[in-house]
Design an enzyme around this catalytic site. Structure first.
Site, PDB file in Angstrom:
ATOM      1  N   GLY A  46       0.823  -1.202   0.000  1.00 46.67           N
ATOM      2  CA  GLY A  46       0.000   0.000   0.000  1.00 46.67           C
ATOM      3  C   GLY A  46       0.858   1.252   0.000  1.00 46.67           C
ATOM      4  O   GLY A  46       2.015   1.226   0.449  1.00 46.67           O
ATOM      5  N   GLN A  51       2.803   9.915   1.403  1.00 50.26           N
ATOM      6  CA  GLN A  51       4.164   9.369   1.446  1.00 50.26           C
ATOM      7  C   GLN A  51       5.038   9.824   0.285  1.00 50.26           C
ATOM      8  O   GLN A  51       6.260   9.694   0.347  1.00 50.26           O
ATOM      9  CB  GLN A  51       4.110   7.839   1.470  1.00 50.26           C
ATOM     10  N   CYS A  91       5.887  -0.316   6.788  1.00 50.36           N
ATOM     11  CA  CYS A  91       5.534   0.891   6.058  1.00 50.36           C
ATOM     12  C   CYS A  91       6.726   1.286   5.188  1.00 50.36           C
ATOM     13  O   CYS A  91       7.866   1.261   5.655  1.00 50.36           O
ATOM     14  CB  CYS A  91       5.222   2.002   7.059  1.00 50.36           C
ATOM     15  N   LEU A  92       6.447   1.657   3.941  1.00 49.16           N
ATOM     16  CA  LEU A  92       7.539   2.042   3.040  1.00 49.16           C
ATOM     17  C   LEU A  92       8.265   3.304   3.538  1.00 49.16           C
ATOM     18  O   LEU A  92       9.404   3.545   3.146  1.00 49.16           O
ATOM     19  CB  LEU A  92       7.012   2.254   1.616  1.00 49.16           C
ATOM     20  N   HIS A 133      -4.314   1.507   7.686  1.00 44.02           N
ATOM     21  CA  HIS A 133      -2.939   2.028   7.750  1.00 44.02           C
ATOM     22  C   HIS A 133      -2.762   3.191   6.757  1.00 44.02           C
ATOM     23  O   HIS A 133      -2.257   4.263   7.117  1.00 44.02           O
ATOM     24  CB  HIS A 133      -1.961   0.882   7.444  1.00 44.02           C
ATOM     25  N   GLU A 134      -3.212   2.974   5.519  1.00 47.15           N
ATOM     26  CA  GLU A 134      -3.033   4.022   4.493  1.00 47.15           C
ATOM     27  C   GLU A 134      -3.911   5.236   4.778  1.00 47.15           C
ATOM     28  O   GLU A 134      -3.496   6.375   4.539  1.00 47.15           O
ATOM     29  CB  GLU A 134      -3.311   3.473   3.095  1.00 47.15           C
ATOM     30  N   HIS A 137      -2.281   7.584   7.083  1.00 47.05           N
ATOM     31  CA  HIS A 137      -1.302   8.474   6.427  1.00 47.05           C
ATOM     32  C   HIS A 137      -1.973   9.752   5.945  1.00 47.05           C
ATOM     33  O   HIS A 137      -1.405  10.842   6.060  1.00 47.05           O
ATOM     34  CB  HIS A 137      -0.667   7.790   5.211  1.00 47.05           C
TER      35      HIS A 137
HETATM   36 NI    NI Z   1       2.672   3.306   5.630  1.00 42.15          NI
END
Ligand code: NI
Length: 167
Positions: A46, A51, A91-92, A133-134, A137
């Site tokens: 995701g 991000q 998480c990226l 989660h996304e 963000h």
């Molecule tokens: Ni993330």
């Protein structure tokens, strides 16, 4: 198409709140394509526009085994939630860190698709975790913020060390 640079925790830009998308324009379409390419290349399940330093309510997700089912959610909202689950998340923006976080087990979601149409659907398990989660963000929240102060400090130190020693 292009790979987009991903902001690293604790970059203050990860704490900006995203604004709603009024209309699907060519720019939005191009951004979504680049976000999907960036997510698949990373690889990740995701990615939120936040991000990649674009503060609009857009997320891309693919939790399928074959990595062939892209879900694009614009202005996502959770209409109902039930249960709770602890799932180890990564998480990226926080590479190499995996921690269990509490999330709703089941969610009912409404969002706009890339075609501009509203869709409503239910999600559970990994997909539900990923959407929550996304969506965090987009509100300027990173999953690290849900952990204990001690863990947050450790992760912050680890990320600062990574920044000093680029791969
Ligand atoms: Ni993330």
């Amino acid at each position: 198409m292009a790979l987009l640079p991903i902001l690293r925790y604790p970059d203050p830009r990860l704490y900006k709140k995203a604004s709603r998308v009024a209309e699907i324009t060519e720019d939005i379409r191009a951004l979504v394509h680049d976000m999907a390419e960036t997510m698949y290349a990373a690889p990740g399940v995701g990615l939120a526009a936040t991000q990649v330093d674009v503060h609009r309510q857009i997320i891309v997700i693919d939790t399928s085994e074959a990595r062939d089912t892209l879900l694009v959610l614009i202005n996502p909202e959770i209409l109902a939630r039930e249960g709770s689950q602890y799932c180890e998340e990564g998480c990226l923006s926080v590479p190499g860190v995996y921690e269990a976080v509490e999330r709703a087990e089941w969610i009912h979601v409404r969002a706009m698709g890339l075609d501009g149409k509203l869709v409503e659907f239910e999600a559970e398990t990994l997909q539900a975790v990923c959407i929550q989660h996304e969506m965090d963000h987009l509100q300027g929240k990173v999953f690290v913020d849900l952990l204990s102060r001690l863990k947050q400090n450790r992760i912050r130190a680890k990320m600062q060390k990574q920044l000093r020693q680029p791969a």
